[in-house]
Design an enzyme around this catalytic site. Structure first.
Site, PDB file in Angstrom:
ATOM      1  N   ASN A   9      45.534  42.973  50.190  1.00 40.50           N
ATOM      2  CA  ASN A   9      46.302  43.386  49.015  1.00 40.50           C
ATOM      3  C   ASN A   9      46.618  44.871  49.171  1.00 40.50           C
ATOM      4  O   ASN A   9      45.740  45.714  49.001  1.00 40.50           O
ATOM      5  CB  ASN A   9      45.449  43.113  47.768  1.00 40.50           C
ATOM      6  CG  ASN A   9      46.084  43.629  46.494  1.00 40.50           C
ATOM      7  OD1 ASN A   9      47.246  44.034  46.484  1.00 40.50           O
ATOM      8  ND2 ASN A   9      45.320  43.610  45.415  1.00 40.50           N
ATOM      9  N   LYS A  11      48.410  46.684  47.364  1.00 41.75           N
ATOM     10  CA  LYS A  11      48.594  47.368  46.066  1.00 41.75           C
ATOM     11  C   LYS A  11      49.830  48.273  46.141  1.00 41.75           C
ATOM     12  O   LYS A  11      50.805  47.910  46.776  1.00 41.75           O
ATOM     13  CB  LYS A  11      47.310  48.121  45.690  1.00 41.75           C
ATOM     14  CG  LYS A  11      46.081  47.203  45.766  1.00 41.75           C
ATOM     15  CD  LYS A  11      44.845  47.813  45.192  1.00 41.75           C
ATOM     16  CE  LYS A  11      43.708  46.792  45.286  1.00 41.75           C
ATOM     17  NZ  LYS A  11      42.472  47.258  44.679  1.00 41.75           N
ATOM     18  N   HIS A  94      45.116  39.725  39.020  1.00 33.55           N
ATOM     19  CA  HIS A  94      44.255  40.782  39.567  1.00 33.55           C
ATOM     20  C   HIS A  94      43.808  41.673  38.410  1.00 33.55           C
ATOM     21  O   HIS A  94      44.583  41.903  37.479  1.00 33.55           O
ATOM     22  CB  HIS A  94      45.031  41.586  40.616  1.00 33.55           C
ATOM     23  CG  HIS A  94      44.157  42.534  41.361  1.00 33.55           C
ATOM     24  ND1 HIS A  94      43.748  43.738  40.835  1.00 33.55           N
ATOM     25  CD2 HIS A  94      43.580  42.440  42.584  1.00 33.55           C
ATOM     26  CE1 HIS A  94      42.954  44.346  41.709  1.00 33.55           C
ATOM     27  NE2 HIS A  94      42.845  43.581  42.785  1.00 33.55           N
ATOM     28  N   GLU A  96      43.621  44.729  38.104  1.00 34.14           N
ATOM     29  CA  GLU A  96      44.539  45.852  37.866  1.00 34.14           C
ATOM     30  C   GLU A  96      45.790  45.378  37.125  1.00 34.14           C
ATOM     31  O   GLU A  96      46.350  46.113  36.304  1.00 34.14           O
ATOM     32  CB  GLU A  96      44.884  46.534  39.203  1.00 34.14           C
ATOM     33  CG  GLU A  96      43.679  47.311  39.729  1.00 34.14           C
ATOM     34  CD  GLU A  96      43.634  47.505  41.241  1.00 34.14           C
ATOM     35  OE1 GLU A  96      44.650  47.260  41.924  1.00 34.14           O
ATOM     36  OE2 GLU A  96      42.561  47.906  41.741  1.00 34.14           O
ATOM     37  N   GLU A 181      36.501  38.712  42.018  1.00 33.67           N
ATOM     38  CA  GLU A 181      36.544  40.153  42.232  1.00 33.67           C
ATOM     39  C   GLU A 181      35.871  40.894  41.079  1.00 33.67           C
ATOM     40  O   GLU A 181      36.516  41.187  40.070  1.00 33.67           O
ATOM     41  CB  GLU A 181      37.995  40.624  42.341  1.00 33.67           C
ATOM     42  CG  GLU A 181      38.743  40.045  43.513  1.00 33.67           C
ATOM     43  CD  GLU A 181      39.793  41.025  44.015  1.00 33.67           C
ATOM     44  OE1 GLU A 181      39.772  41.340  45.209  1.00 33.67           O
ATOM     45  OE2 GLU A 181      40.612  41.499  43.204  1.00 33.67           O
ATOM     46  N   GLY A 187      37.478  49.008  44.885  1.00 33.61           N
ATOM     47  CA  GLY A 187      37.840  50.381  45.232  1.00 33.61           C
ATOM     48  C   GLY A 187      36.724  51.385  45.031  1.00 33.61           C
ATOM     49  O   GLY A 187      36.958  52.594  45.060  1.00 33.61           O
ATOM     50  N   SER A 227      35.552  45.980  47.695  1.00 35.09           N
ATOM     51  CA  SER A 227      34.900  46.818  48.723  1.00 35.09           C
ATOM     52  C   SER A 227      34.454  46.031  49.955  1.00 35.09           C
ATOM     53  O   SER A 227      33.411  46.325  50.546  1.00 35.09           O
ATOM     54  CB  SER A 227      33.738  47.609  48.117  1.00 35.09           C
ATOM     55  OG  SER A 227      34.242  48.521  47.142  1.00 35.09           O
TER      56      SER A 227
HETATM   57  P1  PGA Z   1      39.097  46.994  47.530  1.00 33.33           P
HETATM   58  O1  PGA Z   1      40.108  46.152  46.619  1.00 33.33           O
HETATM   59  O2  PGA Z   1      38.892  46.193  48.795  1.00 33.33           O
HETATM   60  O3  PGA Z   1      39.803  48.292  47.801  1.00 33.33           O
HETATM   61  O4  PGA Z   1      37.843  47.159  46.765  1.00 33.33           O
HETATM   62  C1  PGA Z   1      39.998  44.756  46.536  1.00 33.33           C
HETATM   63  C2  PGA Z   1      41.064  44.197  45.608  1.00 33.33           C
HETATM   64  O5  PGA Z   1      41.340  44.806  44.571  1.00 33.33           O
HETATM   65  O6  PGA Z   1      41.654  43.151  45.892  1.00 33.33           O
END
Ligand code: PGA
Length: 265
Positions: A9, A11, A94, A96, A181, A187, A227
């Site tokens: 992803n 983003k 997601h 976000e 998630e 992140g 992560s």
């Molecule tokens: P990350 O994000 O690997 O940077 O923690 C995962 C995601 O939001 O899909």
């Protein structure tokens, strides 16, 4: 046997040329991988990246969609538009996109976070639209840190799955992907312990079983995200209930993403 699926992803990262450079470096590194490999660039780069991955085993996904086919929906992107540029997958719900952030955003008030706006109901509508327009949804779920601390994790996950998958047929659910998630792990560099990630993915599978049946629960692929890095991927992906990873930060570096892909057996 479920084929593992590793999705990157991106983003809100990568211009067209940056994205092309990334996939051109990635392709030879994941050639012949036993896992399915998907990259999800921002909308502006989808067309170019779709061309760049043609003829390789790297597949394309969108990061969201709006459920209508077309019309007066300023700023939205439809399922047919994603399919038109070569998408096979689409990430839905997601955290976000739900306005639920694990990392504090300076100046982001509760009211502003509504700009992102997805809810269980909108995610459900979007999942139906994904299937209608020939896309496979990757539906995300996950709890915030406060919810985990309040011992609400299991109930939140069950609610997000029950509502998010409402009305989908057994066949559709068998073919879709669900991503667990935990918001606090996204992140932050703080990965969910593999035992706990495995437990929640198992809980998601039993929720699917209660909505449908054992065959559907055994077929649906469940990813862990939050992560995931080259040094923790093998441990997570080795767990019985975890069928892949949804990768953010580490998907922006070809070597790191390839190492995660190649950790999946
Ligand atoms: P990350 O994000 O690997 O940077 O923690 C995962 C995601 O939001 O899909």
């Amino acid at each position: 046997m479920r084929t593992p699926i590793i999705a990157g992803n991106w983003k809100m990262n990568n211009t067209v040329s940056q994205g092309e450079a990334l996939v051109n470096e990635l392709k030879p590194l994941v050639e012949g991988a036993s896992a399915e490999v998907v990259v999800c660039p921002p909308f502006t780069a989808l067309h170019a990246i779709g061309k760049a991955v043609q003829g390789s085993n790297v597949k394309l996904g969108g990061q969201n969609l709006f459920w209508q086919k077309s019309g007066a929906y300023t700023g939205q992107i439809s399922g047919p538009m994603l399919a038109d540029v070569g998408c096979e997958y689409v990430i839905l719900g997601h955290s976000e996109a739900r306005g639920r952030f694990g990392v504090e955003e300076e100046g982001m008030t509760e009211e502003m976070s509504q700009v992102f706006g997805d809810t269980d109901a909108s995610v459900n509508r979007k999942a139906h639209a994904a299937f209608e327009f020939g896309l496979t949804p990757i539906v995300c779920c996950g709890e915030m840190l406060e919810e985990r601390k309040a011992d609400a994790t299991d109930a939140i996950i069950a609610r997000q799955i029950e509502h998010g998958l409402e009305g989908l047929s057994a066949d559709q659910v068998s073919r879709m992907v669900i991503a667990y998630e935990p918001v606090w792990a996204i992140g932050t560099g703080e990965v969910c312990p593999s035992e706990e990630a495995n437990r929640i993915c198992g809980l998601i599978r039993s929720t699917v079983e209660s909505l449908h049946n054992t065959d559907v629960a055994q077929a649906v692929r469940i990813q862990y995200g939050g992560s995931v890095k080259p040094d923790n991927a093998a441990e997570l992906l080795g767990k019985e209930q975890i069928d892949g990873a949804l990768v953010g930060g580490a998907a922006l570096k070809a070597n790191d993403f390839a190492a995660i892909v190649n950790a999946a057996r």
